[in-house]
Write a protein that holds these residues in place. Structure first.
Motif, PDB file in Angstrom:
ATOM      1  N   UNK A  23      48.364 -30.320-152.159  1.00 61.69           N
ATOM      2  CA  UNK A  23      48.930 -29.193-151.404  1.00 61.69           C
ATOM      3  C   UNK A  23      49.890 -29.683-150.343  1.00 61.69           C
ATOM      4  N   UNK A  24      50.881 -28.863-150.057  1.00 57.64           N
ATOM      5  CA  UNK A  24      51.943 -29.219-149.114  1.00 57.64           C
ATOM      6  C   UNK A  24      52.262 -27.957-148.318  1.00 57.64           C
ATOM      7  N   UNK A  25      51.923 -27.944-147.043  1.00 58.78           N
ATOM      8  CA  UNK A  25      51.982 -26.715-146.245  1.00 58.78           C
ATOM      9  C   UNK A  25      53.087 -26.793-145.198  1.00 58.78           C
ATOM     10  N   UNK A  26      53.871 -25.746-145.126  1.00 57.83           N
ATOM     11  CA  UNK A  26      54.949 -25.675-144.155  1.00 57.83           C
ATOM     12  C   UNK A  26      55.104 -24.285-143.590  1.00 57.83           C
ATOM     13  N   UNK A  27      56.244 -24.049-142.950  1.00 61.11           N
ATOM     14  CA  UNK A  27      56.503 -22.735-142.378  1.00 61.11           C
ATOM     15  C   UNK A  27      57.993 -22.438-142.457  1.00 61.11           C
ATOM     16  N   UNK A  28      58.326 -21.218-142.094  1.00 63.50           N
ATOM     17  CA  UNK A  28      59.691 -20.707-142.185  1.00 63.50           C
ATOM     18  C   UNK A  28      60.324 -20.669-140.799  1.00 63.50           C
ATOM     19  N   UNK A 220      54.613 -17.541-150.269  1.00 66.77           N
ATOM     20  CA  UNK A 220      54.580 -17.292-148.827  1.00 66.77           C
ATOM     21  C   UNK A 220      53.267 -16.598-148.491  1.00 66.77           C
ATOM     22  N   UNK A 221      52.572 -17.125-147.488  1.00 66.34           N
ATOM     23  CA  UNK A 221      51.295 -16.566-147.045  1.00 66.34           C
ATOM     24  C   UNK A 221      51.437 -16.059-145.618  1.00 66.34           C
ATOM     25  N   UNK A 222      50.591 -15.107-145.268  1.00 62.69           N
ATOM     26  CA  UNK A 222      50.706 -14.476-143.961  1.00 62.69           C
ATOM     27  C   UNK A 222      49.601 -14.891-142.995  1.00 62.69           C
ATOM     28  N   UNK A 232      42.746 -23.376-152.897  1.00 62.56           N
ATOM     29  CA  UNK A 232      41.589 -23.387-153.781  1.00 62.56           C
ATOM     30  C   UNK A 232      41.923 -22.935-155.189  1.00 62.56           C
ATOM     31  N   UNK A 233      42.895 -22.028-155.313  1.00 69.34           N
ATOM     32  CA  UNK A 233      43.310 -21.547-156.636  1.00 69.34           C
ATOM     33  C   UNK A 233      44.195 -22.549-157.368  1.00 69.34           C
ATOM     34  N   UNK A 234      44.783 -23.488-156.619  1.00 71.99           N
ATOM     35  CA  UNK A 234      45.648 -24.476-157.248  1.00 71.99           C
ATOM     36  C   UNK A 234      47.101 -24.398-156.836  1.00 71.99           C
ATOM     37  N   UNK A 235      47.446 -23.462-155.942  1.00 70.90           N
ATOM     38  CA  UNK A 235      48.808 -23.425-155.413  1.00 70.90           C
ATOM     39  C   UNK A 235      49.025 -24.661-154.530  1.00 70.90           C
ATOM     40  N   UNK A 236      50.260 -25.135-154.473  1.00 67.12           N
ATOM     41  CA  UNK A 236      50.550 -26.350-153.706  1.00 67.12           C
ATOM     42  C   UNK A 236      51.584 -26.153-152.600  1.00 67.12           C
ATOM     43  N   UNK A 237      52.711 -25.510-152.909  1.00 67.12           N
ATOM     44  CA  UNK A 237      53.813 -25.382-151.949  1.00 67.12           C
ATOM     45  C   UNK A 237      53.638 -24.066-151.194  1.00 67.12           C
ATOM     46  N   UNK A 238      52.983 -24.140-150.033  1.00 61.49           N
ATOM     47  CA  UNK A 238      52.562 -22.931-149.334  1.00 61.49           C
ATOM     48  C   UNK A 238      53.188 -22.822-147.952  1.00 61.49           C
ATOM     49  N   UNK A 239      53.777 -21.665-147.697  1.00 60.33           N
ATOM     50  CA  UNK A 239      54.371 -21.379-146.392  1.00 60.33           C
ATOM     51  C   UNK A 239      53.438 -20.475-145.610  1.00 60.33           C
ATOM     52  N   UNK A 240      53.239 -20.801-144.341  1.00 58.12           N
ATOM     53  CA  UNK A 240      52.432 -19.960-143.451  1.00 58.12           C
ATOM     54  C   UNK A 240      53.335 -19.317-142.414  1.00 58.12           C
ATOM     55  N   UNK A 241      53.544 -18.016-142.575  1.00 60.10           N
ATOM     56  CA  UNK A 241      54.281 -17.198-141.604  1.00 60.10           C
ATOM     57  C   UNK A 241      55.643 -17.797-141.259  1.00 60.10           C
ATOM     58  N   UNK A 242      56.039 -17.734-139.986  1.00 55.35           N
ATOM     59  CA  UNK A 242      57.348 -18.231-139.534  1.00 55.35           C
ATOM     60  C   UNK A 242      57.320 -18.428-138.029  1.00 55.35           C
TER      61      UNK A 242
END
Length: 276
Positions: A23-28, A220-222, A232-242
């Protein structure tokens, strides 16, 4: 002055993580502020995306945001306004280490994206050096072809149906689902999304297509809770809000906590003057 030089970049951490199944988590970034970009980068995000599509950021400010993100320790990425040659190539020249490209609805769209991000003979990117070349521990031309994060947006039901073909294109590292535009293309509102809905089923279809062809899926996640669930579902490139969303949320919470009647007692922490 050698001790002040930045460490040379050997590989792109984002591309490396996504290809490795992590997983790789970032933001906008929507505030069009290099100062905000630097502050966000210092928090430990894997990457930050300068949103050139849906913010009023100018080209030079975008470039300075890339510098600030790099200085803060995150990987500078951008969402370009469209799947278009000039924007893709100029944004890469300015120092983005990867792009999120909107409205990729077919295999041909994905092939065009990759072609614009690679030099001949593997693509049609016009050659010049990039601003970031001086920071690489490699020749930029060959480094870019193997290390740039090529993230295509799947944000229409047509793209969902073509997800496997899109993600099978050589050079595509992963996809990023835009939940709002996907809902629009399905003729529904965001109130009609969530567990058990057709919208959720469409996103999970993209996830399965990505797994099948060995590519990373993202969205994109909120909330942090959703990011954790999607990992947990297997997504990797996930953005949290901005940056803008974080600012508004924190400011609203503090304003709502003000006792305008002046009846609440303050603790020593409340009087310290510290904002964080």
């Amino acid at each position: 002055m050698d001790s002040f030089r930045s460490k040379k970049i050997a590989t792109n951490p984002v591309t490396e993580k996504l290809r490795g199944g992590q997983p790789c988590v970032g933001s906008w970034l929507t505030l069009c502020s290099p100062v905000a970009a630097e502050s966000m980068a210092n928090m430990g995000w894997d990457w930050l995306v300068v949103d050139v599509q849906h913010s009023p950021v100018g080209f030079e400010t975008m470039l300075n945001c890339f510098r600030a993100i790099q200085l803060g320790g995150a990987v500078p990425l951008a969402r370009v306004p469209w799947n278009e040659t000039i924007w893709i190539q100029r944004t890469l020249d300015a120092g983005a280490l990867g792009l999120v490209v909107p409205m990729v609805n077919s295999r041909a769209d994905a092939e065009a994206t990759v072609s614009n991000m690679r030099y001949a003979t593997r693509g049609q990117r016009s050659y010049t050096t990039s601003r970031v070349a001086a920071y690489l521990d490699a020749d930029y031309r060959t480094w870019a072809d193997d290390n740039l994060a090529v993230i295509v947006m799947i944000e229409t039901i047509q793209a969902v149906e073509q997800a496997e073909a899109i993600l099978s294109v050589d050079g595509v590292v992963g996809c990023f689902i835009g939940p709002n535009d996907l809902a629009l293309s399905m003729g529904i509102t965001m109130k009609e999304t969530g567990p058990g809905t057709e919208h959720e089923a469409a996103m999970l279809h993209v996830l399965e297509a990505a797994k099948k062809v060995g590519r990373a899926a993202g969205k994109h996640c909120f909330t942090a809770g959703e990011v954790s669930m999607r990992i947990g579902q297997g997504f990797q490139f996930l953005a949290l809000a901005s940056d803008g969303a974080f600012l508004a949320k924190a400011a609203q919470a503090e304003l709502n906590a003000v006792d305008f009647a002046g009846t609440a007692s303050a603790s020593a922490q409340d009087l310290s003057g510290k904002l964080y």
